[in-house]
Design a protein around this motif. Sequence first.
Motif, mmCIF file in Angstrom:
data_model
loop_
_atom_site.group_PDB
_atom_site.id
_atom_site.type_symbol
_atom_site.label_atom_id
_atom_site.label_comp_id
_atom_site.label_asym_id
_atom_site.label_seq_id
_atom_site.Cartn_x
_atom_site.Cartn_y
_atom_site.Cartn_z
ATOM 1 N N SER A 141 0.841 -1.190 0.000
ATOM 2 C CA SER A 141 0.000 0.000 0.000
ATOM 3 C C SER A 141 0.874 1.237 0.000
ATOM 4 O O SER A 141 2.078 1.180 0.232
ATOM 5 N N LEU A 142 0.230 2.387 -0.269
ATOM 6 C CA LEU A 142 0.972 3.650 -0.245
ATOM 7 C C LEU A 142 1.521 3.940 1.146
ATOM 8 O O LEU A 142 2.603 4.504 1.296
ATOM 9 N N THR A 143 0.755 3.567 2.168
ATOM 10 C CA THR A 143 1.209 3.800 3.542
ATOM 11 C C THR A 143 2.532 3.088 3.817
ATOM 12 O O THR A 143 3.423 3.634 4.487
ATOM 13 N N ARG A 144 2.681 1.910 3.266
ATOM 14 C CA ARG A 144 3.882 1.125 3.536
ATOM 15 C C ARG A 144 5.088 1.560 2.700
ATOM 16 O O ARG A 144 6.199 1.047 2.899
ATOM 17 N N VAL A 145 4.886 2.524 1.778
ATOM 18 C CA VAL A 145 6.032 3.068 1.047
ATOM 19 C C VAL A 145 7.018 3.716 2.031
ATOM 20 O O VAL A 145 8.236 3.646 1.861
ATOM 21 N N HIS A 146 6.455 4.336 3.082
ATOM 22 C CA HIS A 146 7.316 4.925 4.106
ATOM 23 C C HIS A 146 8.182 3.858 4.771
ATOM 24 O O HIS A 146 9.342 4.126 5.132
ATOM 25 N N ASP A 152 3.082 12.604 -3.031
ATOM 26 C CA ASP A 152 1.987 13.560 -3.207
ATOM 27 C C ASP A 152 0.773 12.884 -3.838
ATOM 28 O O ASP A 152 0.303 13.281 -4.914
ATOM 29 N N ILE A 153 0.281 11.867 -3.194
ATOM 30 C CA ILE A 153 -0.894 11.167 -3.706
ATOM 31 C C ILE A 153 -1.543 10.412 -2.553
ATOM 32 O O ILE A 153 -0.865 10.044 -1.587
ATOM 33 N N ARG A 154 -2.835 10.216 -2.635
ATOM 34 C CA ARG A 154 -3.578 9.506 -1.593
ATOM 35 C C ARG A 154 -4.071 8.171 -2.140
ATOM 36 O O ARG A 154 -4.202 7.995 -3.356
ATOM 37 N N ALA A 155 -4.362 7.262 -1.236
ATOM 38 C CA ALA A 155 -4.820 5.932 -1.656
ATOM 39 C C ALA A 155 -6.124 6.021 -2.452
ATOM 40 O O ALA A 155 -6.351 5.246 -3.385
ATOM 41 N N GLU A 156 -7.003 6.974 -2.076
ATOM 42 C CA GLU A 156 -8.280 7.087 -2.782
ATOM 43 C C GLU A 156 -8.135 7.637 -4.198
ATOM 44 O O GLU A 156 -9.091 7.634 -4.975
ATOM 45 N N ARG A 187 4.495 5.382 -15.393
ATOM 46 C CA ARG A 187 3.285 6.227 -15.448
ATOM 47 C C ARG A 187 2.084 5.296 -15.592
ATOM 48 O O ARG A 187 2.067 4.429 -16.482
ATOM 49 N N MET A 188 1.107 5.482 -14.708
ATOM 50 C CA MET A 188 -0.076 4.619 -14.692
ATOM 51 C C MET A 188 -1.329 5.487 -14.545
ATOM 52 O O MET A 188 -1.254 6.595 -14.011
ATOM 53 N N PRO A 189 -2.456 4.977 -14.993
ATOM 54 C CA PRO A 189 -3.692 5.767 -14.872
ATOM 55 C C PRO A 189 -4.160 5.891 -13.428
ATOM 56 O O PRO A 189 -4.083 4.925 -12.652
ATOM 57 N N GLY A 190 -4.608 7.094 -13.052
ATOM 58 C CA GLY A 190 -5.179 7.297 -11.727
ATOM 59 C C GLY A 190 -6.662 6.927 -11.723
ATOM 60 O O GLY A 190 -7.238 6.570 -12.762
ATOM 61 N N ARG A 191 -7.273 7.057 -10.583
ATOM 62 C CA ARG A 191 -8.700 6.754 -10.470
ATOM 63 C C ARG A 191 -9.504 7.858 -11.117
ATOM 64 O O ARG A 191 -9.289 9.043 -10.862
ATOM 65 N N LYS A 192 -10.469 7.473 -11.954
ATOM 66 C CA LYS A 192 -11.308 8.465 -12.614
ATOM 67 C C LYS A 192 -12.318 9.010 -11.621
ATOM 68 O O LYS A 192 -12.952 8.269 -10.890
ATOM 69 N N SER A 193 -12.477 10.343 -11.581
ATOM 70 C CA SER A 193 -13.415 10.996 -10.659
ATOM 71 C C SER A 193 -14.811 10.969 -11.220
ATOM 72 O O SER A 193 -15.017 10.723 -12.393
#
Length: 374
Positions: free
Chosen positions: A248-253, A271-275, A368-374
């Motif tokens: 997960s992104l949290t575990r990148v730390h 500079d990105i959130r899991a959501e 580079r990967m696609p983000g979540r579509k809003s």
Amino acid sequence: MRWRSTPEVALDLTIAAITGVLGLIIVASRFRAGTLNVEPGAAASAQVAGAVALIGRRRMPVVTLAVTLLVSVVFPVVAVLVALHAVGRYVASERVNAAAESIAVVFALTIWVTAAHARTSENQPFFAQPLAAYVLMGIVPWAVGRAERSSVASAGLRAAAADAESRVRSAAAAAAERERLAREMHDIVAHRISLVVLQTNLLETSSTDLRVLDGVRQIRSTGQEALDEMREVLGMLQSPDGADRAPSLTRVHELVADARGVGQPVALTLDIRAEDVSGPVERTIFRIVQEALTNATRHSPGAATQVEVKQVAGDVEVRVANGPPAKEPTGLTTGGHGLTGLRERVALVGGTISAGRTADGGFAVDARMPGRKS
């Protein structure tokens, strides 16, 4: 405000009708006995008005009690008893209940005193009608309603507790089933992959073609990585805190902290959130950083390393770059196929990845990967 169901409306109308009839019977019997001290029409009207007020006893119990007490000034109505029960049954506030019950008891005492004085004027004993009877008429109906409310509340709590217990049991059963399926899948797939790895070992000993040998080593390395990842997933399923150990992104730390712990100066920009990303993309980000930092610590120990994960134009960009080694490389290798696995992962989520030497002699991985579509 809760709308009443048809059975509730029918019950309220029935209670109102019965109460009104009982009240009229009392008026008629008092009139025949010559003990009715008000006009028969006024007494009958009071009984009917009190009975009609009972139609709103569920939604407006306090108002209903007030109306029945008011019409009882003309002549005591039977509806007061039902209204008292409604206050105890449907009013949650303890203060409102105490106030309503106090008023009802005071009203009962007033009626008793009035009746006692009337009997005295007729040369009858002052205490001919017992005070306790009037007080009980003001307390018992309310107490019964209060007891019913407590019973219903207790039943609701028991039902909620039973539902919660059922949910816990269902969740435990589902977790056990998922673990069982994971074990079966692991056993089946791991067996097949192990056979592939063993067959590559045999092929390696029977061939001298360098291209074949390189392909064999790549297949074996990929198989071993697949087995390791399957064991990691199974461990997460079996561990109570397995969800916390998932990529997960949290575990990148944690990855950055581990690299710093072995002497690698790593700067992190996250500079990105899991959501903002899907689950597969989030796991892929973790794997990219993990593989790139592993390579940096092995091939460029002590080199300044930069990890950047950010959102650009709706996509996710990941860059892990390190300078030339500041110390003698350890000589340890990863099999040489980690980047191949990353390319496959990134391609599966619809992204692109590149890796290679930098102008200063370091190494960089860009994805580079696609983000979540809003």
